[in-house]
Enzyme design. Sequence first.
Site, PDB file in Angstrom:
ATOM      1  CD  GLN A 272      -3.030  -0.908   0.123  1.00 46.68           C
ATOM      2  OE1 GLN A 272      -3.246   0.202  -0.376  1.00 46.68           O
ATOM      3  NE2 GLN A 272      -3.696  -1.993  -0.249  1.00 46.68           N
ATOM      4  CE1 TYR A 301      -7.804 -10.326  -8.725  1.00 46.57           C
ATOM      5  CE2 TYR A 301      -9.574 -10.350  -7.097  1.00 46.57           C
ATOM      6  CZ  TYR A 301      -9.141 -10.501  -8.401  1.00 46.57           C
ATOM      7  OH  TYR A 301     -10.048 -10.839  -9.384  1.00 46.57           O
ATOM      8  CD  GLU A 325      -0.925 -10.901  -5.904  1.00 44.54           C
ATOM      9  OE1 GLU A 325      -0.637 -10.416  -7.003  1.00 44.54           O
ATOM     10  OE2 GLU A 325      -1.841 -10.447  -5.175  1.00 44.54           O
ATOM     11  CG  ASP A 370      -6.863  -4.576  -2.051  1.00 38.36           C
ATOM     12  OD1 ASP A 370      -7.376  -3.830  -2.910  1.00 38.36           O
ATOM     13  OD2 ASP A 370      -5.918  -4.217  -1.325  1.00 38.36           O
ATOM     14  CB  CYS A 397      -7.633   1.575  -5.464  1.00 35.26           C
ATOM     15  SG  CYS A 397      -7.209   0.548  -6.890  1.00 35.26           S
TER      16      CYS A 397
END
Length: 440
Positions: A272, A301, A325, A370, A397
């Site tokens: 992040q 993710y 991932e 995410d 996001c």
Amino acid sequence: MNAPETLQLRLGSIAHGGHTVARHDGRVIFVRHGIPGELVNVRLTDSGENAKFWRGDVVEVIEASEHRVPHIWEQADALKHSDPVGGAEFGHMSLAYQRELKAQVAAEQLTRLGGLKAEDYNFPEVQAVAGDSAGLGWRTRMSYSVTEDGRLAMSGFRSNELTAINEMPLAHPGIEAIGLYAVDFTGIDRVEAAVSSEDDSTVLVLLSEMRPGAAKRVAQQLPEGVNVAAFSQSGGSAADGKGELQTIVGNSWLTEKVLGKTFRITGEGFWQVHRQAATLLTERVLDLTQPEPGEVIADLYAGAGLFSLPLAEAVGQHGRVFSIEGAPGTHADAKKNLAEVRQVTVTRGRVERLMRQLAREADLTAVVLDPPRTGLDKQSAAELAESGVQRICYVSCDPAAFARDTARLMARGYELDHMEIHDLYPHTHHMESIGLFVRR
């Protein structure tokens, strides 16, 4: 007939992507660097006669908004530069008003793309990060281009022209302090810099090397204690996951600590960006997901395991966490960070493919996801619904992607039980949304 180069326009509402919407002779024009309600002169940057819409930049303010302030970054100020650099497109507005506009964008996307009715939902305000009163120095990860003469540079919106820069007010002070702008990066294609939130004096510089020996020469110009690693252009890059990351000085990784948990993040791994984001998001995900001992949770993710590790602790030895991932470098970080946690299965692969397998084989009680800025695809949403999972905590996001995925999940039997938005990208149009979906 060619369109005029400059138009005087009254700016309308904010649009997703950092633009205001204006109209001229029935044509829509997306305008950057303005504020709703202002009367401005706009230089057209994209004005083809057959284009569905035009684009432009504010070059002069005739009637200014009460929310306009001096730009935080001179090189990103469209009133001073014909090709302002990107990365701080809201830097000419007060922070409080930036958040008002972001909330408007989120509500518009949820209404238009998500199919939600404003009267049925109390769309949230955008929350400031505690202690971040100025919105500066928050970026712990930076990426730069390099000019032909070896200077750090950035480009403007939809521009291929590089502008050498001498500061970046949003960059963490630890990055700004190592003197990158004075370094000769000749022979380097791209430069990435990261600072540890655990120890803000520990900086890693990652170089994409075009000429053999360039990375070592650059390393000699940096202060003692700065870690340097490099990819050669022939061997691949951090972005494509090919080739091998070579350590030049120190380590090719940084240490991060979140809620007492330690993570190792390599130069090619994802983390992040806002200095407080990892802690804030982990706290909110745990609070919304409410993991219980013995539960089976998928972390999709999953990155370097930011959420997987505390989720594993919460479900305990009789529970299970599947950490998935796709990016090779970040997956490698997750394997290291979760190596000693028996109840976590770390897998690299495409989420939609692995979700199908999980839906068949695992009795999932909750999912945390995410995804990248593009969000979920239809297949992933379908596989989630097929799993029958009762709770989905979605970190996003991008408000448009979140809204589209809200519609997809609601069409498959879920309700948006809770939503909140955090201003993890001050002075830009970006925002971070967290939603909790529950099965009807």
